[in-house]
Design a protein around this motif. Structure first.
Motif: not given
Ligand SMILES: Cc1ncc(COP(=O)(O)O)c(C=O)c1O
Length: 296
Positions: A117, A20-21, A119, A32, A84, A115, A18, A29
């Motif tokens: 993400f 995340a931004w 996954i 994060a 990913s 935010y 995963g 992930i």
């Protein structure tokens, strides 16, 4: 139950668990972090949305109110999914009020935080459970937070009631809690909408619930298959006489429920209408009206 595209197909890249931004940076992930003073964390002052990626090139349309242009978010998310390498993905966008201390600070001066993400796809009812149908309870210990307290049509992290429902379900040997409105009507569960089927008609609550995208897909699928769908107040009593019950969510799709409060729903088998809607729901993932392509 027909055979399904229910396998997790995942590429082995560093971000395969995963990604995340956060503030423009991509992070694995598991590394994060969010700032402590974010109001989303301190006061649950946020909203979020969850589109899904299925079988590589499909991403359900995002329908959220977000502080930067929707097209930019889409570009970032598509890039995250591609980087990913996750083919069946759970994608979450969270918009919080922004940073402020516990009390001080004017609301109008705050800058929203975004935010993102991605996954691997998450299942409320695992594929194995979906083949025979899941078990639900109607909660006796907790009611759904009333719309006058927390607007359920705005997707939120106020999950106190839903978590209590999950604990009760677990205590009573079931998987999925159905919460009522406190006046003997069905609302929703921990991350899913509820649909009851009786005499060929689908019933789902028209108030006190998130108007979920999967519920919309179920309504579209039912209409395409020629079934009547009624959005109205749904008495709890109807659940005990229903021919079929399903729950629906982006995290798992259309999920049959074959046991309620320890008793079979009808004969305890997945019913024909649930099966037909299940098939149509997954077929819709490949229709351009509901999805678009991602290049990996
Ligand atoms: C309380 C609640 N109801 C229903 C749903 C289903 O919504 P959707 O179909 O948009 O995933 C969710 C999803 O997170 C939820 O949290």
């Amino acid at each position: 139950m027909p055979s399904a595209p229910l396998s997790l197909k995942q590429a082995a890249t560093p971000l395969a668990q995963g990604v995340a931004w956060i503030e423009g940076e991509l992070t694995p992930i598991n590394e994060a972090r969010i700032p402590l003073l974010d109001q989303g964390f301190l006061h649950s002052d946020l909203t979020y949305d969850v589109p899904a990626v299925w079988d590589g090139p499909k991403l359900q349309e995002v329908a959220a109110s977000i502080p930067i242009p929707k097209e930019d978010i889409k570009t970032i998310l598509v890039d995250m999914v591609a980087k990913s390498g996750i083919r069946d993905a759970y994608v979450e966008l969270i918009v919080t009020r922004g940073l402020k201390s516990v009390r001080s600070g004017k609301l109008e001066e705050l800058k929203n935080n975004l935010y993102l993400f991605v996954i691997p796809y998450a299942w409320i009812s695992e594929p194995e459970e979906q083949r025979t149908g899941g078990s639900a309870i109607i909660s006796r210990t907790v009611r759904r937070c009333p719309p006058g307290s927390m607007d359920p049509t705005v997707k939120n992290f106020q999950w106190g009631d839903l978590v209590r429902g999950l604990i009760e379900a677990n205590d009573r040997g079931a998987m999925h809690p159905f919460l009522t409105d406190g006046d003997a009507n069905i609302t929703e569960g921990s991350g899913y909408n509820i649909v009851l089927i009786k005499d060929g008609v689908l019933y789902t609550p028209d108030r006190g619930v998130l108007e979920g995208i999967s519920r919309k897909s179920v309504i579209d699928a039912a209409a395409a298959l020629g079934y009547e769908v009624r959005l109205e107040v749904v008495p709890t009593a109807l659940a005990y006489t229903a021919d079929e019950i399903l729950i629906c969510s982006t995290a798992g799709g259309v999920m049959p429920i074959t046991s309620l409060d320890g008793e079979h729903v009808k004969d305890g088998k997945i019913g024909p209408i649930t099966s037909a809607i299940w098939d149509k729901y997954w077929a819709m993932h490949y229709e351009s009206a509901y999805s678009f392509d991602i290049k990996y």
